[in-house]
Design an enzyme around this catalytic site. Structure first.
Site, PDB file in Angstrom:
ATOM      1  N   LYS A 164       0.861  -1.182   0.000  1.00  0.00           N
ATOM      2  CA  LYS A 164       0.000   0.000   0.000  1.00  0.00           C
ATOM      3  C   LYS A 164       0.894   1.228   0.000  1.00  0.00           C
ATOM      4  CE  LYS A 164      -3.807   2.129   2.650  1.00  0.00           C
ATOM      5  NZ  LYS A 164      -4.714   1.988   3.795  1.00  0.00           N
ATOM      6  N   SER A 204      -9.664   2.155   2.755  1.00  0.00           N
ATOM      7  CA  SER A 204      -8.739   2.872   1.899  1.00  0.00           C
ATOM      8  C   SER A 204      -7.737   1.984   1.172  1.00  0.00           C
ATOM      9  CB  SER A 204      -7.979   3.901   2.734  1.00  0.00           C
ATOM     10  OG  SER A 204      -7.170   3.249   3.702  1.00  0.00           O
ATOM     11  N   SER A 213     -10.013  -0.266   6.896  1.00  0.00           N
ATOM     12  CA  SER A 213      -9.412  -0.204   5.557  1.00  0.00           C
ATOM     13  C   SER A 213      -8.720  -1.460   5.059  1.00  0.00           C
ATOM     14  CB  SER A 213      -8.429   0.956   5.484  1.00  0.00           C
ATOM     15  OG  SER A 213      -9.148   2.151   5.332  1.00  0.00           O
TER      16      SER A 213
HETATM   17  N1  GLN Z   1     -13.240   4.722   6.172  1.00  0.00           N
HETATM   18  C1  GLN Z   1     -12.544   5.056   7.365  1.00  0.00           C
HETATM   19  C2  GLN Z   1     -12.006   6.469   7.258  1.00  0.00           C
HETATM   20  O1  GLN Z   1     -12.168   7.051   6.248  1.00  0.00           O
HETATM   21  C3  GLN Z   1     -11.443   4.085   7.646  1.00  0.00           C
HETATM   22  C4  GLN Z   1     -10.216   4.314   6.859  1.00  0.00           C
HETATM   23  C5  GLN Z   1      -9.073   3.473   7.296  1.00  0.00           C
HETATM   24  O2  GLN Z   1      -9.247   2.452   7.956  1.00  0.00           O
HETATM   25  N2  GLN Z   1      -7.878   3.912   6.941  1.00  0.00           N
HETATM   26  O3  GLN Z   1     -11.443   6.993   8.147  1.00  0.00           O
END
Ligand code: GLN
Length: 509
Positions: free
Chosen positions: A78, A165, A189
């Site tokens: 990532k 994400s 995410s």
């Molecule tokens: N959707 C959540 C956010 O936008 C989680 C994102 C994540 O786990 N990095 O914060």
């Protein structure tokens, strides 16, 4: 059966490389060719030369008998992990083209170098990194639509999001570009994109894996983890990723890594599966409910015992998380001031103007929204009303989980209320994305391990993820349950575009 190299699991690839059935160079070339022909937009940076050089070194170690446990197996990181061989952007214009002078601990451990300083290198897993994969800007998002470098398409249906994400990681594995990828999970995410793309992913207990070199979003929540096709593959990567790194991340716990496959052969008989009623309320789409219920029924037929548990504050996880995470983000992102690294505006009037313009130009809309929310909830007069209240809710959610986990071994439910949505569907409504995080946020706030396991297919033949949540350091239990489930089901080996079999034909015994 004659399988193509990209259809092998991590475990099979590691074995095939050791048996000399194929070389690391051949394998890297095969995957690089697939990445070259990919239309999902999952890769942001590929470095064929660096990858092949790593693969040649892997082949040499395989020949010399000094190979790491996953020597020569390809992976992608990532783009939130810093890497020397590749640009690191965190999906943001702010960091476009940025080159880190060092590799993140996770990158080193999964690669050939291990986690120590060069001088005392102990050797890592030996995996070959093929490149960096797309993500929401600074990991803020649930659909990978917040990346400054374009959305990623879900390999099951290119008009839909892969989740976020870690959307690039999930799409790259689902599309068969790499057998495994790293992800990070702050509020879901790893789990949610794994669910949306029909792969397996695990977010370990907070503190299991070093955050050194992982670009910070919300430091008290951020955790790295593996994403791959099967629980077995995740277990192998997780084993290489975990372990103390106290010199570099003081929140990384002094807990040695484990053999996460050690309970794989234990049957499920007598396992108590806690099912929170709050995860099955009216907001849950019928197709997701059906897939999850039938997965639970299969586990029960194996002798697992279903117990109802109560997580009464599930809904409050959303406001609590969307106060705490932006609060921490507003502080973490203050380092991007255009001075030391990152985007700097051209021709500022003065220093203050440079800060303002650099940040206005470098950050995308969602990141700005979070910085503003975070700054607001931390400001004088609002701190007590919002931030402190959210921290109290966080503690109460963690306590509720302890009560639930005192009467069951794992908690099970859906990863997300629906299957993957259409790209652009929520672009005018960021709160719709926030609400869709409802089932992943609670475990994040509590710091508990959670995973997503392919559970079947819902509307439009799209994958549905079963979420398993365990107690602190209970990863081996989650992986055992997931592995047992994957001995009974074939969802995790279904592939997008594989014509007959995808969707309707998939089943569980
Ligand atoms: N959707 C959540 C956010 O936008 C989680 C994102 C994540 O786990 N990095 O914060």
């Amino acid at each position: 059966m004659n399988k193509s190299l990209h259809e092998y699991s991590v475990a099979e690839l590691a074995q095939g490389l050791r048996n000399k059935s194929f070389s690391a160079v051949e394998l890297a070339q095969h995957c690089l060719a697939r990445i070259g022909g990919d239309a999902s937009g999952s890769f942001l940076d590929v470095n064929g030369e660096a990858a092949l050089a790593q693969a040649r070194r892997a082949d040499a170690r395989l020949a010399a008998g000094t190979a790491g446990p996953l020597e020569g197996v390809p992976l992608a990181h990532k783009d939130i992990f810093v890497t020397r061989d590749y640009a690191t952007t965190a999906g943001s214009k702010m960091l476009a083209g940025y080159r880190s002078p060092f590799d993140a601990t996770v990158v080193r451990r999964l690669g050939a170098e291990g986690a120590q300083d060069d001088a005392k290198a102990t050797g890592g897993a030996g995996m070959v990194c093929l490149g960096k994969v797309n993500c929401d800007e600074f990991a803020m998002g649930s659909g990978n639509e917040n990346s400054a470098f374009g959305p990623v398409k879900n390999p099951w249906d290119p008009s839909r999001v892969p989740g976020g994400s870690s959307g690039g990681s999930a799409a790259a594995v689902a599309a068969g570009l790499v057998p495994a990828a790293t992800g990070t999970d702050t509020g879901g995410s790893i789990r949610q994109p794994s669910g949306f793309c029909g792969i397996t992913g695990i977010k370990p207990t907070y503190g299991r894996i070093s955050r050194y070199g992982m670009i910070a979003y919300a430091s008290s929540l951020d955790q790295a983890g593996p994403m791959a096709r099967s629980a077995e593959d995740c277990a192998l990567l997780l084993g290489a990723m975990c372990g103390p790194d106290a010199d570099r991340d003081s929140t990384c716990l002094e807990v040695p890594t484990e053999d996460f496959t050690r309970w794989f052969n234990e049957p499920l008989k007598g396992l108590r599966i806690g099912v929170p009623k709050q995860f099955f309320g009216p907001g849950l789409a019928d197709d997701v409910r059906t897939a999850i219920e039938s997965a639970l029924a299969v586990l029960e037929r194996q002798g697992a015992v279903r117990v109802e548990v109560d997580l009464p504050l599930t809904e409050l996880a959303i406001p609590a998380y969307y106060i705490i995470a932006p609060a921490e983000a507003s502080s973490n992102l203050s380092r991007f001031d255009g001075v030391k690294f990152g985007h700097r505006t051209a021709d500022p009037d003065d220093l203050i103007d440079m800060y303002k313009k650099s940040r206005a130009e470098g950050f995308g809309a969602e990141v700005k929204r979070r910085i503003m929310t975070g700054t607001y909830v931390l400001s004088h007069g609002y701190y007590d009303a919002y931030y402190l209240q959210a921290q109290k809710i966080r503690r109460m959610i963690a306590d509720d989980f302890q009560r639930a986990l005192s009467v069951c071994d794992v908690i099970a439910g859906p990863v997300a209320p629906t299957v993957a949505w259409r790209i652009g569907q929520n672009s005018d409504d960021p709160v719709a994305d926030y609400l869709a995080d409802i089932f992943t946020l609670p475990a994040s706030l509590a710091g508990l391990p959670g995973m997503s396991v392919p559970a079947g297919f819902g509307a439009h033949g799209l994958p549905v993820g079963l979420q398993l949540i365990g107690n602190y350091f209970g990863e081996a239990r989650l992986l055992q349950v997931a592995h047992q489930w994957q001995q009974l089901s074939d969802h995790h080996v279904q592939r997008p575009g594989a014509a007959a079999g995808a969707g309707a034909g998939a089943g569980a015994r």
